[in-house]
Motif scaffolding. Structure first.
Motif, PDB file in Angstrom:
ATOM      1  N   GLY A   1      -0.874  -2.015 -18.184  1.00 48.39           N
ATOM      2  CA  GLY A   1       0.539  -1.726 -18.394  1.00 48.39           C
ATOM      3  C   GLY A   1       1.148  -1.363 -17.054  1.00 48.39           C
ATOM      4  O   GLY A   1       1.021  -2.094 -16.087  1.00 48.39           O
ATOM      5  N   GLU A   2       1.733  -0.187 -16.972  1.00 44.67           N
ATOM      6  CA  GLU A   2       2.319   0.300 -15.714  1.00 44.67           C
ATOM      7  C   GLU A   2       1.379   1.234 -14.963  1.00 44.67           C
ATOM      8  O   GLU A   2       1.702   1.693 -13.877  1.00 44.67           O
ATOM      9  N   ASN A   3       0.222   1.537 -15.550  1.00 48.07           N
ATOM     10  CA  ASN A   3      -0.702   2.505 -14.954  1.00 48.07           C
ATOM     11  C   ASN A   3      -1.699   1.843 -14.023  1.00 48.07           C
ATOM     12  O   ASN A   3      -2.400   0.905 -14.414  1.00 48.07           O
ATOM     13  N   ALA A   4      -1.777   2.357 -12.806  1.00 48.81           N
ATOM     14  CA  ALA A   4      -2.771   1.873 -11.841  1.00 48.81           C
ATOM     15  C   ALA A   4      -4.127   2.453 -12.232  1.00 48.81           C
ATOM     16  O   ALA A   4      -4.285   3.667 -12.350  1.00 48.81           O
ATOM     17  N   ILE A   5      -5.098   1.560 -12.449  1.00 47.59           N
ATOM     18  CA  ILE A   5      -6.444   2.013 -12.831  1.00 47.59           C
ATOM     19  C   ILE A   5      -7.501   1.541 -11.837  1.00 47.59           C
ATOM     20  O   ILE A   5      -8.690   1.761 -12.056  1.00 47.59           O
ATOM     21  N   GLY A   6      -7.077   0.914 -10.754  1.00 44.02           N
ATOM     22  CA  GLY A   6      -8.027   0.481  -9.740  1.00 44.02           C
ATOM     23  C   GLY A   6      -7.304  -0.123  -8.555  1.00 44.02           C
ATOM     24  O   GLY A   6      -6.140  -0.508  -8.642  1.00 44.02           O
TER      25      GLY A   6
ATOM     26  N   PHE B   1      -3.424  -5.523  -0.237  1.00 41.15           N
ATOM     27  CA  PHE B   1      -3.757  -4.389  -1.088  1.00 41.15           C
ATOM     28  C   PHE B   1      -3.591  -4.862  -2.518  1.00 41.15           C
ATOM     29  O   PHE B   1      -2.533  -5.368  -2.894  1.00 41.15           O
ATOM     30  N   LEU B   2      -4.654  -4.739  -3.306  1.00 37.92           N
ATOM     31  CA  LEU B   2      -4.629  -5.171  -4.699  1.00 37.92           C
ATOM     32  C   LEU B   2      -4.682  -3.964  -5.619  1.00 37.92           C
ATOM     33  O   LEU B   2      -5.441  -3.017  -5.376  1.00 37.92           O
TER      34      LEU B   2
ATOM     35  N   PRO C   1       0.800  -1.232   0.000  1.00 39.23           N
ATOM     36  CA  PRO C   1       0.000   0.000   0.000  1.00 39.23           C
ATOM     37  C   PRO C   1       0.832   1.281   0.000  1.00 39.23           C
ATOM     38  O   PRO C   1       0.295   2.355  -0.240  1.00 39.23           O
ATOM     39  N   MET C   2       2.140   1.165   0.218  1.00 40.79           N
ATOM     40  CA  MET C   2       3.025   2.330   0.155  1.00 40.79           C
ATOM     41  C   MET C   2       3.764   2.442  -1.176  1.00 40.79           C
ATOM     42  O   MET C   2       4.567   3.342  -1.362  1.00 40.79           O
ATOM     43  N   SER C   3       3.493   1.547  -2.110  1.00 39.39           N
ATOM     44  CA  SER C   3       4.147   1.626  -3.413  1.00 39.39           C
ATOM     45  C   SER C   3       3.668   2.876  -4.149  1.00 39.39           C
ATOM     46  O   SER C   3       2.573   3.381  -3.892  1.00 39.39           O
ATOM     47  N   PRO C   4       4.459   3.404  -5.059  1.00 40.17           N
ATOM     48  CA  PRO C   4       4.041   4.604  -5.788  1.00 40.17           C
ATOM     49  C   PRO C   4       2.695   4.439  -6.502  1.00 40.17           C
ATOM     50  O   PRO C   4       1.867   5.359  -6.491  1.00 40.17           O
ATOM     51  N   GLN C   5       2.455   3.281  -7.106  1.00 39.66           N
ATOM     52  CA  GLN C   5       1.186   3.070  -7.814  1.00 39.66           C
ATOM     53  C   GLN C   5       0.011   3.010  -6.841  1.00 39.66           C
ATOM     54  O   GLN C   5      -1.067   3.519  -7.123  1.00 39.66           O
ATOM     55  N   ALA C   6       0.225   2.384  -5.693  1.00 36.11           N
ATOM     56  CA  ALA C   6      -0.842   2.330  -4.685  1.00 36.11           C
ATOM     57  C   ALA C   6      -1.129   3.720  -4.150  1.00 36.11           C
ATOM     58  O   ALA C   6      -2.295   4.120  -4.022  1.00 36.11           O
ATOM     59  N   LEU C   7      -0.088   4.476  -3.851  1.00 39.62           N
ATOM     60  CA  LEU C   7      -0.298   5.837  -3.345  1.00 39.62           C
ATOM     61  C   LEU C   7      -0.980   6.719  -4.380  1.00 39.62           C
ATOM     62  O   LEU C   7      -1.839   7.534  -4.039  1.00 39.62           O
TER      63      LEU C   7
END
Length: 160
Positions: A60-65, A54-55, A10-16
């Motif tokens: 690709g590399e973009n967090a969309i959900g 945390f899912l 949950p602290m990863s850049p994509q999660a944040l």
């Protein structure tokens, strides 16, 4: 490109990034805005194995959900932070995220899920009702929550 759902910190850049987007949307919808408290927030250890998870949904590399499961070592855990990027809404991604969190919760010996949501999120309320969640009495003191739901988990093999 079909999104890929995977476990994340949950602290990863994509999660944040996902959490910031989620909080920003809530602030725009809730009268008086939304204050998530100390960001990224307390309780993140309960959103990491072995207590929770945390899912992230990635295109690709973009967090969309995203969606989180906050556990405390008991058979009951709380689903938190279900968010889908506006461009990905209506694609079934929210249902896929919830199905994955339910499957993984069951694998963690969690048998009962709860969640809360706001009256200012009518699509979320309708979504939970459509997906087998039952309204229950208030179980926490979240000032933004007006609706509370539960869902018992059954063995996925028993429904085949």
């Amino acid at each position: 490109m079909k999104p890929h759902i995977s476990l994340a910190d949950p602290m990863s850049p994509q999660a944040l990034h996902s959490l910031r987007a989620y909080y920003s949307e809530l602030a725009a919808v809730f009268p008086g805005g939304f204050d998530p408290g100390p960001f990224p927030g307390d309780g993140l250890d309960q959103m990491r194995p072995p207590l929770g998870l945390f899912l992230l949904a990635l295109a690709g590399e973009n967090a969309i959900g995203c969606v989180a499961l906050r556990g405390d070592g008991t058979p009951t855990a709380e689903v938190k932070r279900l968010w889908v990027a506006p461009a990905a809404r209506g694609t079934g991604l929210a249902a896929a995220l919830m199905a994955e969190v339910e499957k993984r919760a069951h694998q963690m010996a969690i048998s009962h899920l709860v969640l809360d949501t706001s009256r200012y999120l009518p699509a979320a309320i309708a979504f939970y009702r459509r997906h087998g969640w039952t309204e229950i009495a208030r179980y926490n003191d979240n000032p933004y929550a007006h609706h509370f739901f539960e869902k018992p988990l059954t063995d996925p093999k028993s429904t085949l």
